[in-house]
Write an enzyme that holds these catalytic residues in place. Structure first.
Site, PDB file in Angstrom:
ATOM      1  N   THR A 154     -26.510  76.673  80.381  1.00  0.00           N
ATOM      2  CA  THR A 154     -27.167  77.562  81.348  1.00  0.00           C
ATOM      3  C   THR A 154     -27.570  76.827  82.618  1.00  0.00           C
ATOM      4  O   THR A 154     -27.546  77.392  83.709  1.00  0.00           O
ATOM      5  CB  THR A 154     -28.406  78.206  80.673  1.00  0.00           C
ATOM      6  OG1 THR A 154     -27.934  78.970  79.574  1.00  0.00           O
ATOM      7  CG2 THR A 154     -29.159  79.114  81.599  1.00  0.00           C
TER       8      THR A 154
ATOM      9  N   THR B 288     -28.835  74.621  75.935  1.00  0.00           N
ATOM     10  CA  THR B 288     -30.002  74.409  75.062  1.00  0.00           C
ATOM     11  C   THR B 288     -29.708  74.708  73.588  1.00  0.00           C
ATOM     12  O   THR B 288     -30.396  74.195  72.711  1.00  0.00           O
ATOM     13  CB  THR B 288     -31.190  75.285  75.503  1.00  0.00           C
ATOM     14  OG1 THR B 288     -30.780  76.651  75.479  1.00  0.00           O
ATOM     15  CG2 THR B 288     -31.673  74.907  76.880  1.00  0.00           C
ATOM     16  N   ASP B 289     -28.684  75.532  73.313  1.00  0.00           N
ATOM     17  CA  ASP B 289     -28.475  75.954  71.921  1.00  0.00           C
ATOM     18  C   ASP B 289     -28.309  74.770  70.966  1.00  0.00           C
ATOM     19  O   ASP B 289     -28.859  74.764  69.871  1.00  0.00           O
ATOM     20  CB  ASP B 289     -27.232  76.844  71.811  1.00  0.00           C
ATOM     21  CG  ASP B 289     -27.490  78.255  72.321  1.00  0.00           C
ATOM     22  OD1 ASP B 289     -28.574  78.497  72.880  1.00  0.00           O
ATOM     23  OD2 ASP B 289     -26.604  79.116  72.160  1.00  0.00           O
TER      24      ASP B 289
ATOM     25  N   LYS C 216     -34.940  73.391  68.999  1.00  0.00           N
ATOM     26  CA  LYS C 216     -35.111  74.618  69.785  1.00  0.00           C
ATOM     27  C   LYS C 216     -35.792  75.646  68.895  1.00  0.00           C
ATOM     28  O   LYS C 216     -35.243  76.049  67.867  1.00  0.00           O
ATOM     29  CB  LYS C 216     -33.744  75.124  70.264  1.00  0.00           C
ATOM     30  CG  LYS C 216     -33.841  76.334  71.175  1.00  0.00           C
ATOM     31  CD  LYS C 216     -32.480  76.741  71.736  1.00  0.00           C
ATOM     32  CE  LYS C 216     -32.635  77.937  72.664  1.00  0.00           C
ATOM     33  NZ  LYS C 216     -31.369  78.363  73.279  1.00  0.00           N
TER      34      LYS C 216
HETATM   35  N1  ASP Z   1     -25.534  79.195  75.012  1.00  0.00           N
HETATM   36  C1  ASP Z   1     -26.054  78.319  76.026  1.00  0.00           C
HETATM   37  C2  ASP Z   1     -25.701  76.890  75.648  1.00  0.00           C
HETATM   38  O1  ASP Z   1     -26.263  76.335  74.757  1.00  0.00           O
HETATM   39  C3  ASP Z   1     -27.501  78.513  76.208  1.00  0.00           C
HETATM   40  C4  ASP Z   1     -28.182  77.547  77.168  1.00  0.00           C
HETATM   41  O2  ASP Z   1     -27.632  76.730  77.810  1.00  0.00           O
HETATM   42  O3  ASP Z   1     -29.408  77.655  77.273  1.00  0.00           O
HETATM   43  O4  ASP Z   1     -24.846  76.340  76.257  1.00  0.00           O
END
Ligand code: ASP
Length: 430
Positions: A85, A161-162, A240
């Protein structure tokens, strides 16, 4: 209407906003303020607007940025970009978040960076982190190694973040005796959105690196719902804990490393960082290693366990203190007994490790008869308090680098701070 890059002054009945015009949407204008945030100003609230001229071109380009900082005694920090993201924009035609920014775009979005550090920027991948494979950990690890050998003060990794905490754990194990801080940052709101947490997370990581006197792998993300501070957590203990909140990353069974006071650009140390004594060394993942992760649950079917017959290792995310249904307690529980038999065979051949789906707390397989049976089978992990994610990464990394017998012994040994000595009550829900 304004052109992109034009310095504008927009007044509403309550405020005057001065910044760089980014774009116009149907109902609002997006303006970058001098603190690095993008703000959306609703058109219906605008009372006055004027142009203050174009931003000098060099302020917008990475090339000029590099020239700007070259020759100054600013600390050299490498930013490795992997996507997520933080590197994404909202695609307004579909409403979806798509991976789109280039490294230059990202750095260009945060003008504050240029006064704080000399930035080297490298693209490793541009992907959503749920697509990562062990091969990406190796790519990242090698890139960090190169940057460290080049003499950087620290490395920042921008990441989705995932699975950011999986990568943080992977790098923690791979980078033995890392002499500088490696900090993973992500964001829960794409960098083009007014509420984005990218700027604060990224700049806080820079503040941390500049002040850190020892190395390690860390995660730096928002502390709360507001933008005033970030928390730094050790890579092996981060998780997370919320699908969408910006303060989703918390330490599990461990304390915090530091709090970054973003407003005053200061670090509050909450733990002493230990300098690594040994030689810096990288130990990669074997890309074809097969480790499974099975969540125990009521009514488990033997076929769920059967999938792992040809794996190299298995993590069972058990219930409570570390359990999985393996007992025939009445005529309705015959399947459990068969699961137990299959598991016993598996545990003889490959390392089978227990973690807990309670997330917090320590495995203790001595308390209930189920745990004792599992211990007798040779299930590992007793008294450990790693997250399942860290356990999964640790087992895959150990199997990539050590012989099976060593793996069994090393799994229960604290290698990077992933197992704590004592269970402190203040570590719950930090
Ligand atoms: N689905 C995304 C990822 O982990 C979510 C994010 O970046 O927050 O790449």
């Amino acid at each position: 209407m304004f052109r992109q890059g034009e310095v504008v002054e927009i007044s509403t009945s309550t405020q005057v906003f001065r910044g760089v015009f980014i774009k116009e949407e149907k109902d609002f204008l997006v303006v970058k303020l001098s603190n690095g945030y993008n703000i959306g100003i609703a058109k219906r609230n605008i009372k006055g607007e004027k142009s203050l001229g174009m931003v000098r071109r060099e302020e917008n380009t990475m090339k000029k940025l590099k020239e700007h900082i070259r020759g100054k005694a600013l600390p050299l920090i490498s930013i490795l970009h992997t996507g997520g993201t933080i590197a994404s924009k909202v695609d307004y035609s579909t409403g979806a978040v798509i991976a789109r920014f280039t490294p230059e775009d990202i750095i260009g979005l945060f003008p504050e960076l240029r006064s704080m550090a000399s930035i080297r920027s490298r693209l490793i991948s541009n992907m959503l982190s749920e697509n990562m494979r062990f091969s990406h950990y190796n790519l990242l690890g090698r890139a960090v190694e190169e940057e460290v050998r080049r003499g950087v003060r620290g490395v920042i990794i921008t990441h989705g973040t995932d699975t950011l905490h999986y990568s943080a754990a992977a790098l923690s194990f791979m980078l033995e005796n890392i002499p500088v801080p490696v900090v993973l940052v992500g964001s829960q709101r794409s960098s083009d959105r007014p509420s984005s947490d990218s700027a604060v997370n990224l700049i806080s990581a820079v503040i941390f690196i500049i002040n850190a006197r020892a190395g390690g792998v860390f995660v730096c993300m928002h502390e709360s719902m507001n933008d005033s501070s970030c928390l730094v957590v050790e890579g092996v203990n981060a998780r997370k804990m919320h699908t969408s909140r910006r303060d989703a990353f918390r330490p599990i069974n461990k304390g915090l490393v530091a709090r970054i006071d973003y407003e005053n650009k200061r670090v509050e140390w909450l733990k002493d960082l230990e300098k690594s004594r040994g030689e810096f060394n990288i130990k990669l993942f074997k890309e074809n290693i097969k480790v499974g992760l099975l969540k125990a649950h009521p009514n488990l079917l033997i076929s769920e366990l059967e999938c792992f017959k040809h794996f190299d290792g298995l993590i069972i995310e058990g219930t409570g203190l570390g359990h999985i249904g393996i007992s025939e307690t009445d005529k309705l529980t015959k399947e459990n007994k068969r699961i137990g038999e299959l598991l016993a065979g598996l545990a003889r051949r490959i390392p089978v490790v227990m973690t807990s789906q309670t997330i917090y707390g320590r495995i203790n397989m001595n308390v209930y008869s189920t745990g004792r049976d599992l211990l007798r089978m040779g299930v590992l992990g007793n008294y450990t308090d790693m997250t399942s994610e860290t356990a999964f990464i640790k087992l895959a990394w150990l199997l990539s680098n050590y012989k099976k017998e060593e793996v069994r012994e090393l799994f229960e040994r604290n290698l990077r701070g992933e197992i704590s000595d004592r269970t402190e009550k203040e570590y719950f829900l930090v």
